[in-house]
Design a protein around this motif. Structure first.
Motif: not given
Lengths: 192, 192
Positions: A120-121, A123-124, A127-128
């Motif tokens: 999850e981290l 992916c964030r 995408s940032e």
DNA sequence: CTCATTTCTTAACTTAAGTGAACGTACCTA
DNA sequence: TAGGTACGTTCACTTAAGTTAAGAAATGAG
């Protein structure tokens, strides 16, 4: 081949051997011949691609004309962008060269995310980072002329000019193939 | 005023009263007069903005000329995009109208993320959504002429054309103010 | 209210991209 | 090998945007 993927992931999070094995067991890897169409206009795929080797491109078909909007080469990640409107894709994705990719869909991502929350981290962060890069690219496109854009591309991704057909490059730069030819001739003339 | 923010957040995650109170206690809210410059070229700010009321814009100063790259109005979020290269900002952010904003920096975000892990989820969803929208906007820009871009803007954000000075709109469309005037005259002529 | 400044529009001219067509080359394939 | 197709370049012509300049309209400050 896996190592390229793990090198990429290691920029964001650290993986244990176990985690690496889970990833490998997912059978993500796929090879595709030059010209293969991975996504057609109208399909509703949620596949994400990561380029291990080769080159793929996204393009729209407008009035029978291909409009190339992006090229993805080694270590580039392509996530489909109809997350918001949830309407079918309006664009195509195809292979510019014979390519080796990893392909994942949102189900697989959900599975991995639940097994390893640190994904999850990643992916964030990813995408940032992609968002930031996308904004920079957009700003650069908007603030320069076709000629400047070509010169910038020559600086930032010189390999593309060799690897990619001229007419695809032209539409990527927002102009016609004839204009790209002319523009190149103009630049050569200036140099001399 | 807070309610606009909470409405926005509720699109991504559900907040308890306690969580809302923590947010309010952070003193995020700021109002800024028309013309206020929030971020100058060369500064190294990590502030994020969320527009509750009003309009702000980002622009570059290239050869003494302002090149506007984005407008943010009610319910728009602006995150600075030099996450990658970590070099100082190359662009400005200023208020087009008197505005009310929330302002947060990365320290505050880290604090909230650690207190409420679900903020991490919201951030991921938000940046994925922004990335998707950004790609769509970029693709649309690349595949259309200045005239089409103006007509599209007329459809998608008609308020902007009223709220924003013409010369800023022109550079947002990638053309000179004179060309925008001419283009508008051309469109009117076609209609009749 | 008036003056000064900024903003917007119009016009004439320049420059570059779009368009349609022709031509050469390379690459298939029958 | 011959014919076809796709691709890239070049040319002449058209169209639209850039540039420079002038004047009208709106805005702001005193």
């Amino acid at each position: 081949m896996e190592n390229i993927l793990f090198d990429f992931i290691s920029k964001y999070i650290t993986l244990t051997e176990d985690e690496k094995n889970v990833l490998v067991s997912l059978n993500l890897f796929r090879s595709a011949k030059k010209g293969t169409i991975l996504l057609k206009e109208g399909q509703h795929s949620k596949e994400s691609y990561f380029v291990l080797k080769g080159c793929i491109r996204s393009y729209y078909l407008i009035d029978g004309e291909e409009k190339t909007t992006a090229f993805y080469t080694e270590m580039d990640a392509l996530t489909p962008h109809f997350v918001i409107n949830k309407t079918p894709s309006e664009y195509f994705i195809s292979c510019v060269e014979d390519s080796i990719l990893t392909v994942s869909n949102s189900d697989m991502e959900a599975e991995v995310n639940s097994k390893f929350p640190k994904f999850e981290l990643m992916c964030r962060k990813l995408s940032e980072e992609l968002l930031a890069q996308q904004r920079i690219d957009f700003d650069e496109f908007k603030t320069s002329s076709p000629e400047q854009r070509y010169l910038n591309l020559l600086q930032s991704r010189p390999d593309l000019i060799q690897r990619v057909p001229q007419h695809q490059l032209a539409s990527y730069l927002g102009i016609k193939p004839q204009s790209l030819s002319r523009l190149r001739a103009r630049i050569l003339e200036k140099k001399s």
